[in-house]
Design an enzyme around this catalytic site. Structure first.
Site, mmCIF file in Angstrom:
data_model
loop_
_atom_site.group_PDB
_atom_site.id
_atom_site.type_symbol
_atom_site.label_atom_id
_atom_site.label_comp_id
_atom_site.label_asym_id
_atom_site.label_seq_id
_atom_site.Cartn_x
_atom_site.Cartn_y
_atom_site.Cartn_z
ATOM 1 N N ASP A 56 0.976 -1.136 -0.111
ATOM 2 C CA ASP A 56 0.159 0.005 -0.070
ATOM 3 C C ASP A 56 0.926 1.333 0.007
ATOM 4 O OD1 ASP A 56 1.096 0.350 2.428
ATOM 5 O OD2 ASP A 56 -0.780 0.359 3.710
ATOM 6 N N ASP B 286 1.342 4.727 2.352
ATOM 7 C CA ASP B 286 1.146 5.170 3.661
ATOM 8 C C ASP B 286 1.288 6.679 3.566
ATOM 9 O OD1 ASP B 286 0.487 2.669 5.181
ATOM 10 O OD2 ASP B 286 2.429 2.448 4.298
ATOM 11 N N ASP C 240 -3.225 4.290 2.729
ATOM 12 C CA ASP C 240 -3.755 4.480 4.282
ATOM 13 C C ASP C 240 -3.255 5.876 4.500
ATOM 14 O OD1 ASP C 240 -4.315 1.955 4.828
ATOM 15 O OD2 ASP C 240 -2.502 1.482 5.620
HETATM 16 N N1 CTP Z 1 0.947 0.928 11.550
HETATM 17 C C1 CTP Z 1 0.691 1.402 12.774
HETATM 18 N N2 CTP Z 1 -0.791 1.153 13.189
HETATM 19 C C2 CTP Z 1 -1.479 0.495 12.482
HETATM 20 C C3 CTP Z 1 -1.074 0.194 10.900
HETATM 21 C C4 CTP Z 1 0.265 0.531 10.723
HETATM 22 O O1 CTP Z 1 1.126 1.910 13.474
HETATM 23 N N3 CTP Z 1 -2.924 0.449 12.515
HETATM 24 C C5 CTP Z 1 2.568 1.368 11.308
HETATM 25 C C6 CTP Z 1 3.402 -0.004 11.499
HETATM 26 O O2 CTP Z 1 4.336 0.427 12.334
HETATM 27 C C7 CTP Z 1 3.683 -0.107 10.031
HETATM 28 C C8 CTP Z 1 3.604 1.229 9.373
HETATM 29 O O3 CTP Z 1 2.484 1.930 9.970
HETATM 30 O O4 CTP Z 1 5.347 -0.352 10.047
HETATM 31 C C9 CTP Z 1 3.139 0.957 7.929
HETATM 32 O O5 CTP Z 1 2.049 -0.172 7.867
HETATM 33 P P1 CTP Z 1 2.030 -1.003 6.585
HETATM 34 O O6 CTP Z 1 1.638 -0.322 5.431
HETATM 35 O O7 CTP Z 1 1.088 -2.226 7.068
HETATM 36 O O8 CTP Z 1 3.618 -1.562 6.600
HETATM 37 P P2 CTP Z 1 4.783 -1.267 5.497
HETATM 38 O O9 CTP Z 1 6.036 -1.235 6.425
HETATM 39 O O10 CTP Z 1 4.419 0.123 4.752
HETATM 40 O O11 CTP Z 1 4.800 -2.405 4.468
HETATM 41 P P3 CTP Z 1 4.462 -2.277 3.075
HETATM 42 O O12 CTP Z 1 5.627 -1.806 2.121
HETATM 43 O O13 CTP Z 1 4.108 -3.656 2.334
HETATM 44 O O14 CTP Z 1 2.966 -1.548 2.980
HETATM 45 MN MN MN Z 2 -0.245 0.756 5.551
HETATM 46 MN MN MN Z 3 2.625 0.486 3.684
#
Ligand code: CTP
Ligand code: MN
Ligand code: MN
Length: 516
Positions: A346, A348, A440
């Site tokens: 995703d 963020d 997100d």
């Molecule tokens: N996070 C959080 N609370 C949530 C969801 C996520 O604090 N409800 C934080 C986590 O610490 C995470 C970061 O937001 O490391 C990003 O989340 P995510 O998008 O799930 O992971 P990524 O590390 O960005 O991995 P990807 O590249 O697959 O998206």
């Molecule tokens: Mn995310």
């Molecule tokens: Mn992410």
């Protein structure tokens, strides 16, 4: 008698060494004063060492015979980083705080160039410099800790630098699968143990070649060590192979790849006998959530991952929408892309505004959603209202929930807005010129932006260990909103991530070194 040179009264062995040191080479001029080399004899052999020392001295390099605290560069041949570190550990000597451990290829290049060449990763046996670390251990800034010591590998990911150059992939891939399998079976303890083992190996600046290399590495339990040993010997782990062929693992992996499907739903579908997504989609009796419906509808796009160029294009969309309502807002890409990843599941974003009132802050995400809806870009959204309270203590849990207002979205990204994609329709259905992207958005009060940024940059393992470190080593509580000092009973304010690390007595770790 007193006037006799020392060398005459020395025992034979010592004399020959002294001669080698001070008599055998003429006093060459030193051209490069800020380098002091030491060439390691171990595995190189004495004659090659003598040859290289002589050559380097002739070229104007300062080369010492013995290891001392003035050495800045150690050159080794046929040694791994861990072997050199191990050797250094038994030398009872204080060494420079910026010591470089280098492969002989660096020296060879210097000899060819006639001057010191730039050190790059391929020369470095250990990619971090061996340096003092006052924050290591439980007594920060203590005068008793040796000022210069070999950096031990910490059990906390927030005290390790983990870039994306993982040179232990064959081990960490296996350990990640074992951790995931335990997650699917809800064995939390084993899951955490394998995640920690994988994480520590991702931070190593050298590749593990033999079990000897695992000596002194924390977080490696007996089970993890067995897996490593088997991979060293056979090239693969029989347990991992069995998991990959396991029906339950395969089904959970498949089901959880759908947006909105977690462990509970996967468990239910598996028990009901489902094994494919097609069967689930065509079953009319199953009740799917709104999220899961969107997950199936855009499955192919969402499972194909987001590339950096696509994330950058989404960033433009987010800025455009946010700035339409709050021109002073700061929009920061967080998550994996901030850590330098080239692919993500995703994109963020953290949004904050220095000038907005509480009401404007609260209104922004709904307005942004509405803006995209009118443009036909909104494929799915789930707005979660803030439960943030200013005076609330940070959570004790390492996987604490976030209290800020946020929105989980699926946006329609027109591919003509993506740099480098042009008109190529790789992997896209005929005539479809857009891709569904998971986004997100998090909105936080301006004074909490440093905590939110740190929390949303990840990785998850890095975040968990930051909180664990704060609790166990500092008697503090940290989450995405605040840092609280339990001893002093005060909240510690921070304007930047650097300040949070400083409050915790940690060396600052850049986002691209948080890929734990
Ligand atoms: N996070 C959080 N609370 C949530 C969801 C996520 O604090 N409800 C934080 C986590 O610490 C995470 C970061 O937001 O490391 C990003 O989340 P995510 O998008 O799930 O992971 P990524 O590390 O960005 O991995 P990807 O590249 O697959 O998206
Ligand atoms: Mn995310
Ligand atoms: Mn992410």
């Amino acid at each position: 008698m007193d006037a006799l040179p020392v060398v005459h009264s020395s025992p034979r062995k010592k004399r020959s060494r002294l001669m080698g040191a001070s008599v055998a080479y003429p006093p060459y001029d030193i051209k490069f004063h800020n380098l002091v080399l030491f060439i390691l004899e171990k595995k190189m052999g004495s004659s090659r060492r003598a040859f290289l020392m002589e050559l380097a001295r002739r070229k104007g390099f300062r080369v010492e015979d013995e290891l001392s605290d003035s050495i800045t560069h150690i050159v080794a041949e046929n040694n791994t980083g861990s072997e050199v570190l191990e050797w250094l550990q038994v030398q009872d000597i204080k060494i420079s705080s910026q010591l470089e451990l280098l492969d002989v290829s660096w020296l060879v290049e210097c000899m060819r160039a006639g001057n010191p060449v730039v050190i790059t990763g391929k020369h470095q046996l250990v990619s971090y410099t061996v340096k003092s670390d006052a924050s290591f251990g439980s007594n920060p800034g203590s005068q008793n800790t040796p000022p210069l010591a070999i950096k031990k590998i910490s059990q906390y990911a927030c005290q390790r630098r983990t870039s994306l150059n993982n040179c232990n992939h064959i081990f960490t891939d296996a350990l990640d699968i074992l951790a995931e399998n335990h997650e699917f079976r809800e064995n939390e303890v084993s899951c955490v143990a394998f995640m920690r083992a994988a994480s520590v190996l991702k931070s190593l600046p050298f590749t593990i070649i033999s079990m000897k290399d695992t000596k002194g590495i924390p977080c490696l339990g007996d089970k993890a060590k067995c897996v490593i040993e088997e991979i060293i010997e056979d090239g693969e782990s029989s347990e991992v192979k069995a998991i990959l062929n396991d029906e339950r693992y395969q089904s959970f992996k498949l089901f959880t790849s759908v947006f909105g499907v977690g462990l509970k739903t996967s468990e239910k579908w598996f028990r009901m006998g489902f094994r494919t997504l097609n069967k689930i989609m065509s079953d009319k009796t199953l009740k799917l959530t709104r999220m899961q419906k969107a997950g199936f509808l855009y499955y192919e796009d969402l499972v194909s991952c987001v590339a950096k160029a696509e994330a950058d294009a989404v960033s433009v969309l987010v800025q455009e929408a946010v700035w339409a309502f709050l021109p002073d807002a700061m929009v920061t890409m967080t998550g994996g892309f901030r850590r330098g990843k080239k692919l993500g599941h995703d994109v963020d974003f953290l949004i904050t505004s220095p000038g907005a009132t509480e009401e404007e802050e609260q209104q922004l995400l709904p307005k942004v959603i509405n803006f995209w809806e009118r443009k036909g870009l909104l494929l799915y959204h789930d707005l979660v209202e803030s439960t943030f309270e200013k005076l609330k203590l940070p959570s004790r849990k390492v996987d604490a929930l976030d209290h800020f207002q946020k929105c989980f979205l699926i946006l329609k990204l027109h591919l003509q807005h993506v740099n480098g994609v042009g008109n190529s329709k790789t992997g896209q259905q005929e005539g479809k010129n857009w891709k569904a992207i998971r986004v997100d958005l998090v909105m936080c009060p301006y004074e909490r932006r440093a905590f939110a940024l740190l929390g949303w940059t990840g990785s998850r393992q890095f975040e968990r260990d930051l909180r664990r470190f704060a609790t166990h080593e500092r008697k503090m509580m940290l989450d995405n909103h605040a840092l609280y000092d339990k001893t002093k009973r005060i909240f510690l304010k921070a304007e930047s991530e650097e300040e949070i690390f400083a409050h915790l007595g940690l060396d600052y770790i850049d986002p691209w070194e948080r890929n734990a």
